[in-house]
Write a protein that holds these residues in place. Structure first.
Motif, mmCIF file in Angstrom:
data_model
loop_
_atom_site.group_PDB
_atom_site.id
_atom_site.type_symbol
_atom_site.label_atom_id
_atom_site.label_comp_id
_atom_site.label_asym_id
_atom_site.label_seq_id
_atom_site.Cartn_x
_atom_site.Cartn_y
_atom_site.Cartn_z
ATOM 1 N N GLY A 40 1.135 -1.626 -0.192
ATOM 2 C CA GLY A 40 0.085 0.142 0.031
ATOM 3 C C GLY A 40 0.587 1.243 0.853
ATOM 4 O O GLY A 40 0.171 2.286 -0.221
ATOM 5 N N ALA A 41 2.328 0.767 -0.048
ATOM 6 C CA ALA A 41 2.942 2.452 -0.142
ATOM 7 C C ALA A 41 3.129 3.252 -1.688
ATOM 8 O O ALA A 41 3.163 4.291 -1.142
ATOM 9 N N GLY A 42 2.541 2.476 -3.045
ATOM 10 C CA GLY A 42 2.679 2.815 -3.447
ATOM 11 C C GLY A 42 2.840 2.650 -5.086
ATOM 12 O O GLY A 42 3.620 3.270 -5.772
ATOM 13 N N LYS A 43 4.068 1.504 -4.472
ATOM 14 C CA LYS A 43 4.887 0.654 -5.774
ATOM 15 C C LYS A 43 4.126 0.007 -6.851
ATOM 16 O O LYS A 43 4.627 0.729 -8.051
ATOM 17 N N SER A 44 3.394 -0.764 -6.837
ATOM 18 C CA SER A 44 2.449 -1.148 -7.815
ATOM 19 C C SER A 44 1.611 0.280 -8.713
ATOM 20 O O SER A 44 2.076 0.419 -9.833
ATOM 21 N N THR A 45 1.209 1.357 -7.814
ATOM 22 C CA THR A 45 0.506 2.485 -8.320
ATOM 23 C C THR A 45 1.814 3.602 -9.957
ATOM 24 O O THR A 45 1.587 3.497 -10.656
ATOM 25 N N THR A 46 3.073 2.842 -8.843
ATOM 26 C CA THR A 46 4.010 4.177 -9.952
ATOM 27 C C THR A 46 4.673 3.376 -10.908
ATOM 28 O O THR A 46 4.956 3.611 -12.142
ATOM 29 N N MET A 47 4.464 1.601 -10.956
ATOM 30 C CA MET A 47 4.931 0.898 -12.081
ATOM 31 C C MET A 47 4.132 0.675 -13.116
ATOM 32 O O MET A 47 3.793 1.241 -14.245
ATOM 33 N N LYS A 48 2.714 1.311 -12.540
ATOM 34 C CA LYS A 48 1.068 1.303 -13.836
ATOM 35 C C LYS A 48 1.485 2.494 -14.056
ATOM 36 O O LYS A 48 0.973 2.782 -15.705
ATOM 37 N N ILE A 49 2.190 3.732 -13.603
ATOM 38 C CA ILE A 49 1.722 4.814 -14.033
ATOM 39 C C ILE A 49 3.925 4.712 -15.329
ATOM 40 O O ILE A 49 3.701 5.130 -16.708
ATOM 41 N N ILE A 50 5.106 3.835 -14.860
ATOM 42 C CA ILE A 50 5.413 4.304 -15.559
ATOM 43 C C ILE A 50 5.808 2.967 -16.797
ATOM 44 O O ILE A 50 5.996 3.518 -17.990
ATOM 45 N N THR A 51 4.267 2.082 -16.998
ATOM 46 C CA THR A 51 4.435 1.367 -17.837
ATOM 47 C C THR A 51 2.853 2.001 -18.969
ATOM 48 O O THR A 51 2.305 1.105 -19.817
ATOM 49 N N SER A 52 2.652 3.401 -18.526
ATOM 50 C CA SER A 52 1.300 4.060 -18.899
ATOM 51 C C SER A 52 0.599 3.505 -19.520
ATOM 52 O O SER A 52 -0.582 3.801 -20.027
ATOM 53 N N ILE A 53 0.218 2.138 -18.700
ATOM 54 C CA ILE A 53 -0.985 2.234 -18.115
ATOM 55 C C ILE A 53 -2.013 2.782 -17.086
ATOM 56 O O ILE A 53 -3.446 3.376 -17.273
ATOM 57 N N LEU A 54 -1.842 3.698 -16.237
ATOM 58 C CA LEU A 54 -2.129 4.690 -15.291
ATOM 59 C C LEU A 54 -1.723 5.446 -15.885
ATOM 60 O O LEU A 54 -0.929 5.799 -16.448
ATOM 61 N N GLN A 71 4.229 9.717 -25.608
ATOM 62 C CA GLN A 71 4.890 8.767 -26.260
ATOM 63 C C GLN A 71 4.620 6.960 -25.888
ATOM 64 O O GLN A 71 5.487 6.459 -25.418
ATOM 65 N N SER A 72 3.359 6.843 -25.231
ATOM 66 C CA SER A 72 3.463 5.469 -24.339
ATOM 67 C C SER A 72 3.053 4.234 -25.422
ATOM 68 O O SER A 72 3.993 3.998 -24.683
ATOM 69 N N ALA A 73 2.910 4.436 -26.992
ATOM 70 C CA ALA A 73 3.232 3.312 -27.748
ATOM 71 C C ALA A 73 4.562 3.201 -27.888
ATOM 72 O O ALA A 73 4.729 1.849 -27.979
ATOM 73 N N ALA A 74 5.812 4.164 -27.873
ATOM 74 C CA ALA A 74 6.532 3.945 -28.165
ATOM 75 C C ALA A 74 7.017 2.987 -26.765
ATOM 76 O O ALA A 74 8.493 1.659 -26.219
ATOM 77 N N ILE A 75 7.180 3.225 -25.294
ATOM 78 C CA ILE A 75 6.929 2.485 -24.341
ATOM 79 C C ILE A 75 6.699 1.439 -24.183
ATOM 80 O O ILE A 75 7.409 0.522 -24.207
ATOM 81 N N ARG A 76 5.314 0.902 -24.942
ATOM 82 C CA ARG A 76 5.015 -0.476 -24.355
ATOM 83 C C ARG A 76 5.447 -1.286 -25.431
ATOM 84 O O ARG A 76 5.868 -2.765 -25.538
ATOM 85 N N GLN A 77 6.556 -1.212 -26.583
ATOM 86 C CA GLN A 77 6.861 -1.024 -27.594
ATOM 87 C C GLN A 77 8.122 -2.526 -26.439
ATOM 88 O O GLN A 77 9.002 -3.662 -26.584
#
Lengths: 306, 384
Positions: A40-54, A71-77
């Motif tokens: 609950g510290a915010g780790k998963s939220t951080t990761m989802k933002i980095i991967t442009s899920i959120l 440029q989320s499309a390029a990140i996802r690749q």
């Protein structure tokens, strides 16, 4: 060394609840970066933002030089994301599951077939490719879950709590795989609440709590800066806690004592010399390794496990 | 990517045992049970009687009644009248016709002005059964009345032809049957249960979407280059395929096992295809608007079962009460059944069932539009 990830004052609100409160950190290319913090510290939220899920509420982040908003499309690749949940279909074989994810990343045909073979070897399940995932143990499923994020040869792999609830054999496989990826030059972000894993695998870390980065830096530097060295002594017939000039404090721990000091070698020598003169038997005399638990404790005033 | 999603979802659906149970085995079970029960239904109604007169006249009365199709007269010579009346009282029989002693004598009495009485004892709670028996008796009474009038006319000097013309009814009913193939319980229950279980595809869809949302799959797919709309299409098309396969299996089962006439195959496929769009479009809509699996599946149960009742899937449309038909006409179940029965029974083509096709398509498109409007919220809820 260049940064593959730059996070700058990211915030995220879920309704009125603040999940991230202006976190900033950087990840160097080719490193294994540990994101440590309690649930609950915010780790998963951080990761989802980095991967442009959120999408973040405010702040910015650059992944491999690409803006997460534009440029989320390029990140996802180029990013492989392994979520905390096991996202596999039990009724499909390991190969069918991997083929599905590979195609989602745009890998096709003979290349996909070859990549499936390679990643199955990487996770130590080359002989189970044609078996239903439903017949796998939790640890094996976690390994396939990771393999699914490696099929498109990502430059950055993000692992969110990859060892939750698994057997030691699978944990070792995952550790070995992480090390191998690092040797190949892949940058890894490893999120966990197990500090031992971060101590074992990571070069740099950020400790996160209540949506804020509490401390960050190279693992060795943080341990040096925020922990006190100590010696542990335990024995039979000891007449009270050992005493020496170099000892700053004594804490009873288990059947022995933890002796906090800046000069552990001198303390060890003093203790052994003192008890050589008595008839007491020393059963344990060892230098205590500084831990991230101590870092977390000194920065937040609470235990990581609380 | 859409192709990969479709392939994966088809594999997952067909490897799920529950799919076969809900979409194939259960409808076949219902079709077989209902077709066997109602397909072999006894059409003649038993009429118990007690002949206390035992004369040629009473025998002639029995023979007249017996000659009417649909009735089976039964006389138990071993039981007394009291015993048979006791059986009626106990509910073992619903009616007992008693021909009183002196029936023949009463009929032959030249100066008789009051009618000869036949007694019909009946179970007061069995009105539906008694109705046809009363109609039979009224018909027999009418025959005897005609005979009496004919005899009187002859006595007054009229010829047979004149007497017959005098008692001939002024109205006659002409039975004109339009071109139709066999219309029986099979053409009611096979398309009926096929349509009903087609709508259970919505349960499969809800479960798939909720599974992907709950286990993190949708969130993970958002980290891949896949576009959200690809996911929606990739999850939708496999269910259309499943419905088409389901309808093909069930309708072929009806043809092979019960000899059901399928009619124009192009028209039949058109209905099946549009029905698959209708059911899956509504399935997408419910999946997107339901907050959880239980709510979605509860709605499916009400919609599917309720629609089956008032849409004429369980009972012939013409036998439904007026209020049920007023509701049913707004439901896709009715239009699917109507279209399929028109093709199978009345030899209709696509142009003959356009209205049903249009309504089914409208339902499907409406479902799709609502699903698209709600899709972003569904996606967002999966990752937060």
């Amino acid at each position: 060394m260049t940064s593959v990830l730059k996070v700058d004052r990211l915030t995220k609100m879920y309704g009125s609840k603040q999940a991230l409160d202006g976190i900033s950190f950087e990840v160097k290319e080719g490193s294994c970066f540990g994101l440590l913090g309690p649930n609950g510290a915010g780790k998963s939220t951080t990761m989802k933002i980095i991967t442009s899920i959120l999408e973040p509420t405010s702040g910015s982040a650059e992944v491999l030089g690409y803006d997460i908003r534009k440029q989320s499309a390029a990140i996802r690749q180029q990013v492989g994301y392994v979520p905390q949940e096991i996202t596999l279909h039990n009724k499909l074989t390991a190969e069918q599951n991997l083929a599905f994810f590979g195609e989602m990343y745009g890998v096709k045909g003979a290349t996909l077939k070859e990549r499936i073979r390679v990643v199955l070897e990487q996770v130590g399940l080359a002989d189970r490719g044609k078996d239903m995932v439903g017949s796998f143990s939790g640890g094996m499923k976690r390994r396939i879950n990771i393999a699914a994020a490696l099929l498109h040869r990502p430059k950055l792999v993000i692992l969110d709590e990859p060892t939750v609830g698994i057997d030691p054999q699978s944990r070792n496989h995952i550790f070995e795989m992480v090390r191998e990826l690092c040797r190949e030059g892949v940058t890894l972000i490893y999120s966990t609440h197990y500090m031992e894993e971060v101590e074992t695998l990571c070069d740099d870390i950020a400790i996160i709590d209540h949506g804020r980065v509490v401390v960050q830096g190279a693992l060795d530097e943080l341990l040096e800066r925020y922990t006190t060295k100590a010696v542990y002594v335990e024995g039979i017939g000891l007449d009270g806690a050992p005493e020496a000039e170099e000892i700053k404090s004594v804490v009873q721990e288990g059947k022995g004592w933890r002796l906090e000091t800046d000069e552990p070698l001198r303390v060890m020598k003093a203790v052994s010399e003192r008890y050589e003169k008595t008839r007491a038997t020393i059963t344990a005399l060892e230098m205590m390794r500084p831990s991230l638990e101590s870092v977390f404790l000194s920065m937040t005033g609470t235990s990581l496990r609380d | 990517m859409i192709k990969s999603l479709i392939y994966k979802e088809v594999l997952v659906i067909f490897k799920e045992k529950g799919t076969f149970f809900w979409l194939f085995l259960l409808p076949i079970f219902f079709i077989v049970i209902f077709a066997l029960i109602f397909g072999n239904q006894k059409t003649s109604q038993t009429v118990h009687y007690y002949d206390a007169d035992r004369t040629a006249a009473s025998q002639q009365l029995i023979e007249t009644m017996q000659s009417t199709a649909g009735f089976d007269l039964k006389y138990d010579s071993k039981k007394s009248l009291d015993s048979q009346l006791a059986s009626l009282k106990n509910g073992k029989i619903t009616a007992l016709l008693v021909i009183p002693e002196g029936f023949e004598a009463s009929l032959n009495a030249a100066d008789e002005t009051s009618p000869t009485s036949l007694k019909l004892y009946r179970d007061a709670s069995a009105d539906m059964t008694i109705g046809p028996i009363k109609a039979l008796l009224n018909n027999v009474v009418s025959i005897y009345k005609d005979q009496k009038i004919t005899a009187a006319l002859k006595e007054s000097g009229q010829t047979d032809v004149e007497a017959s013309a005098a008692i001939a009814p002024p109205i006659e009913i002409q039975d004109v049957a339009e071109k139709a193939f066999k219309n029986d319980s099979v053409t009611q229950y096979v398309p009926g249960y096929t349509i009903m279980f087609v709508f259970f595809i919505m349960t499969t869809m809800i479960n798939s979407f909720m599974r992907d949302r709950g286990n993190g799959m949708l969130s993970r797919l958002r980290s891949t280059p896949m576009q959200p709309i690809h996911y929606l299409i990739g999850m939708w098309i496999p269910n259309i395929i499943v419905v088409i396969v389901q309808c093909t299996v069930l309708l072929l089962f009806g043809k092979i096992v019960f000899g059901m006439h399928l009619g124009n195959l192009f028209a039949l496929f058109s209905v099946v295809f549009i029905l698959s769009i209708c059911a899956t479009g509504l399935g997408l809509m419910i999946s997107m608007v339901s907050s959880n699996e239980n709510i979605g599946n509860a709605f499916v149960q009400i919609f599917t079962m309720g629609g089956a009742i008032v849409g004429g899937l369980w009972y012939p449309w013409d036998l439904l009460p007026e209020f049920a038909r007023k509701i049913g006409v707004f439901l896709p179940h009715h239009w699917a059944q109507d279209s399929l029965q028109n093709i199978m029974i009345r030899g209709a083509n696509v142009e003959d069932v356009w209205q049903g096709l249009l309504i089914l398509l409208a339902y499907g498109v409406a479902g799709l539009v609502i699903a698209l409007l709600r899709f972003k919220k569904f996606i967002t809820s999966s990752v937060s």
